[in-house]
Write a protein that holds these residues in place. Sequence first.
Motif, PDB file in Angstrom:
ATOM      1  N   LEU A   1       0.830  -1.211   0.000  1.00  0.00           N
ATOM      2  CA  LEU A   1       0.000   0.000   0.000  1.00  0.00           C
ATOM      3  C   LEU A   1       0.861   1.257   0.000  1.00  0.00           C
ATOM      4  CD1 LEU A   1      -2.895  -0.873   2.480  1.00  0.00           C
ATOM      5  CD2 LEU A   1      -3.085  -0.443   0.036  1.00  0.00           C
ATOM      6  N   LEU A   2       1.943   1.240   0.770  1.00  0.00           N
ATOM      7  CA  LEU A   2       2.844   2.388   0.805  1.00  0.00           C
ATOM      8  C   LEU A   2       3.456   2.632  -0.568  1.00  0.00           C
ATOM      9  CD1 LEU A   2       4.431   4.570   2.275  1.00  0.00           C
ATOM     10  CD2 LEU A   2       6.103   2.828   2.922  1.00  0.00           C
ATOM     11  N   LEU A   3       3.891   1.555  -1.207  1.00  0.00           N
ATOM     12  CA  LEU A   3       4.474   1.670  -2.549  1.00  0.00           C
ATOM     13  C   LEU A   3       3.449   2.212  -3.538  1.00  0.00           C
ATOM     14  CD1 LEU A   3       6.840   1.194  -4.469  1.00  0.00           C
ATOM     15  CD2 LEU A   3       6.020  -1.150  -4.780  1.00  0.00           C
ATOM     16  N   ALA A   4       2.213   1.719  -3.427  1.00  0.00           N
ATOM     17  CA  ALA A   4       1.150   2.189  -4.324  1.00  0.00           C
ATOM     18  C   ALA A   4       0.854   3.665  -4.094  1.00  0.00           C
ATOM     19  CB  ALA A   4      -0.115   1.356  -4.111  1.00  0.00           C
ATOM     20  N   SER A   5       0.830   4.074  -2.826  1.00  0.00           N
ATOM     21  CA  SER A   5       0.545   5.468  -2.504  1.00  0.00           C
ATOM     22  C   SER A   5       1.636   6.398  -3.024  1.00  0.00           C
ATOM     23  CB  SER A   5       0.404   5.638  -0.983  1.00  0.00           C
ATOM     24  OG  SER A   5       0.201   6.987  -0.642  1.00  0.00           O
ATOM     25  N   VAL A   6       2.894   6.014  -2.806  1.00  0.00           N
ATOM     26  CA  VAL A   6       4.015   6.834  -3.280  1.00  0.00           C
ATOM     27  C   VAL A   6       4.022   6.901  -4.805  1.00  0.00           C
ATOM     28  CG1 VAL A   6       6.525   7.001  -3.377  1.00  0.00           C
ATOM     29  CG2 VAL A   6       5.416   6.389  -1.228  1.00  0.00           C
ATOM     30  N   THR A   7       3.705   5.774  -5.443  1.00  0.00           N
ATOM     31  CA  THR A   7       3.666   5.742  -6.908  1.00  0.00           C
ATOM     32  C   THR A   7       2.573   6.652  -7.452  1.00  0.00           C
ATOM     33  OG1 THR A   7       4.474   3.457  -6.908  1.00  0.00           O
ATOM     34  CG2 THR A   7       3.432   4.260  -8.930  1.00  0.00           C
ATOM     35  N   LEU A   8       1.381   6.584  -6.848  1.00  0.00           N
ATOM     36  CA  LEU A   8       0.277   7.434  -7.289  1.00  0.00           C
ATOM     37  C   LEU A   8       0.588   8.910  -7.055  1.00  0.00           C
ATOM     38  CD1 LEU A   8      -2.843   5.411  -6.079  1.00  0.00           C
ATOM     39  CD2 LEU A   8      -2.048   5.717  -8.420  1.00  0.00           C
ATOM     40  N   ALA A   9       1.253   9.211  -5.929  1.00  0.00           N
ATOM     41  CA  ALA A   9       1.630  10.597  -5.647  1.00  0.00           C
ATOM     42  C   ALA A   9       2.621  11.100  -6.688  1.00  0.00           C
ATOM     43  CB  ALA A   9       2.225  10.704  -4.241  1.00  0.00           C
ATOM     44  N   TRP A  10       3.561  10.242  -7.079  1.00  0.00           N
ATOM     45  CA  TRP A  10       4.549  10.629  -8.097  1.00  0.00           C
ATOM     46  C   TRP A  10       3.873  10.843  -9.447  1.00  0.00           C
ATOM     47  CZ3 TRP A  10       6.371   8.518 -12.679  1.00  0.00           C
ATOM     48  CH2 TRP A  10       7.551   9.087 -13.197  1.00  0.00           C
ATOM     49  N   ILE A  11       2.951   9.951  -9.794  1.00  0.00           N
ATOM     50  CA  ILE A  11       2.235  10.086 -11.064  1.00  0.00           C
ATOM     51  C   ILE A  11       1.400  11.365 -11.089  1.00  0.00           C
ATOM     52  CG2 ILE A  11       0.404   9.077 -12.502  1.00  0.00           C
ATOM     53  CD1 ILE A  11       1.378   6.323 -11.637  1.00  0.00           C
ATOM     54  N   SER A  12       0.748  11.670  -9.969  1.00  0.00           N
ATOM     55  CA  SER A  12      -0.085  12.870  -9.918  1.00  0.00           C
ATOM     56  C   SER A  12       0.748  14.146 -10.016  1.00  0.00           C
ATOM     57  CB  SER A  12      -0.915  12.887  -8.632  1.00  0.00           C
ATOM     58  OG  SER A  12      -0.077  13.017  -7.497  1.00  0.00           O
ATOM     59  N   LEU A  13       2.014  14.077  -9.574  1.00  0.00           N
ATOM     60  CA  LEU A  13       2.902  15.229  -9.705  1.00  0.00           C
ATOM     61  C   LEU A  13       3.328  15.448 -11.147  1.00  0.00           C
ATOM     62  CD1 LEU A  13       5.258  14.881  -6.595  1.00  0.00           C
ATOM     63  CD2 LEU A  13       3.562  16.645  -6.987  1.00  0.00           C
ATOM     64  N   LYS A  14       3.469  14.351 -11.888  1.00  0.00           N
ATOM     65  CA  LYS A  14       3.973  14.430 -13.257  1.00  0.00           C
ATOM     66  C   LYS A  14       2.872  14.656 -14.287  1.00  0.00           C
ATOM     67  CE  LYS A  14       8.255  13.726 -12.101  1.00  0.00           C
ATOM     68  NZ  LYS A  14       9.294  14.776 -12.292  1.00  0.00           N
ATOM     69  N   SER A  15       1.663  14.227 -13.999  1.00  0.00           N
ATOM     70  CA  SER A  15       0.588  14.290 -14.991  1.00  0.00           C
ATOM     71  C   SER A  15      -0.626  15.023 -14.434  1.00  0.00           C
ATOM     72  CB  SER A  15       0.188  12.868 -15.423  1.00  0.00           C
ATOM     73  OG  SER A  15      -0.974  12.889 -16.215  1.00  0.00           O
ATOM     74  N   GLU A  16      -1.026  16.088 -15.107  1.00  0.00           N
ATOM     75  CA  GLU A  16      -2.205  16.838 -14.670  1.00  0.00           C
ATOM     76  C   GLU A  16      -3.473  16.018 -14.857  1.00  0.00           C
ATOM     77  OE1 GLU A  16      -4.435  21.127 -15.519  1.00  0.00           O
ATOM     78  OE2 GLU A  16      -2.490  20.671 -16.438  1.00  0.00           O
ATOM     79  N   ARG A  17      -3.521  15.239 -15.943  1.00  0.00           N
ATOM     80  CA  ARG A  17      -4.697  14.399 -16.191  1.00  0.00           C
ATOM     81  C   ARG A  17      -4.846  13.346 -15.099  1.00  0.00           C
ATOM     82  NH1 ARG A  17      -5.429  11.880 -22.074  1.00  0.00           N
ATOM     83  NH2 ARG A  17      -5.628  14.133 -22.464  1.00  0.00           N
ATOM     84  N   ALA A  18      -3.726  12.728 -14.730  1.00  0.00           N
ATOM     85  CA  ALA A  18      -3.771  11.725 -13.658  1.00  0.00           C
ATOM     86  C   ALA A  18      -4.165  12.370 -12.344  1.00  0.00           C
ATOM     87  CB  ALA A  18      -2.412  11.037 -13.529  1.00  0.00           C
ATOM     88  N   ARG A  19      -3.694  13.576 -12.111  1.00  0.00           N
ATOM     89  CA  ARG A  19      -4.033  14.291 -10.880  1.00  0.00           C
ATOM     90  C   ARG A  19      -5.534  14.573 -10.806  1.00  0.00           C
ATOM     91  NH1 ARG A  19      -0.163  17.427 -11.087  1.00  0.00           N
ATOM     92  NH2 ARG A  19      -1.057  19.211 -12.189  1.00  0.00           N
ATOM     93  N   THR A  20      -6.120  14.891 -11.961  1.00  0.00           N
ATOM     94  CA  THR A  20      -7.556  15.145 -12.000  1.00  0.00           C
ATOM     95  C   THR A  20      -8.343  13.871 -11.709  1.00  0.00           C
ATOM     96  OG1 THR A  20      -7.232  16.919 -13.610  1.00  0.00           O
ATOM     97  CG2 THR A  20      -9.447  16.002 -13.427  1.00  0.00           C
TER      98      THR A  20
END
Length: 225
Positions: free
Chosen positions: A66-85
């Motif tokens: 879960l920690l790995l998934a959370s950190v990965t999603l946080a990184w993706i949301s930082l890099k992609s505005e669409r993913a953040r939305t």
Amino acid sequence: MIIVVLRTIILYTLVIIALRLMGKREIGQLQPYELVVIIMISELAAIPTENVGIPLLSGIIPIMVLLLASVTLAWISLKSERARTVLCGSPSILIERGKILEQELKKNRYSLTDLLEELRIKNVPNIADVEFAVLETNGQLSVFPKSQNRPTIPKDFMLKTQYEGLPLTLIMDGALNQRNLQQGNKDLNWLMNELKKYNINRVEDVFLASLDTSNTLFVQAKNRS
């Protein structure tokens, strides 16, 4: 009993590390996916703590996943505005140019009572004073008063102000911060001379001493009672 204590300490330490790695946020500032991760981590940590028959790894491995998934999603949301939305949603304007948008209230299941309550919390008791109100993705309401109702600032009167930085804590609860003392271009002799003005002869007797950018020293002695 010792095994239970050790298992609890291990899982507690793991959960603290996991939350620290997720970043410094208050509960009210968490995004939906972050809140889900925290809830699941707490449940996963509780199960092996309560039941010693369950292997410790049965709690540790899912928490790490879960920690790995959370950190990965946080990184993706930082890099992609669409993913953040997709992950965090987008802000909703509840009041636009002084007009309440009923459709946005219904869409976000936000009642007028909730809106008025949040405005009062923001020290805006009169809804007529609001130009914009935005419901952020973390659930908090950002309020922008009308220009004629907002507090005045020196810029409104074209006044120049002096720079105000962060004060340096020189002494906290009797402990001297040598690094901050050097950063403020001061030495121990200067500090002791200043403390004597407050009838304080030892650093240990100081509860708090801080130096602001105008070289004004704030001192409060410890309670001697």
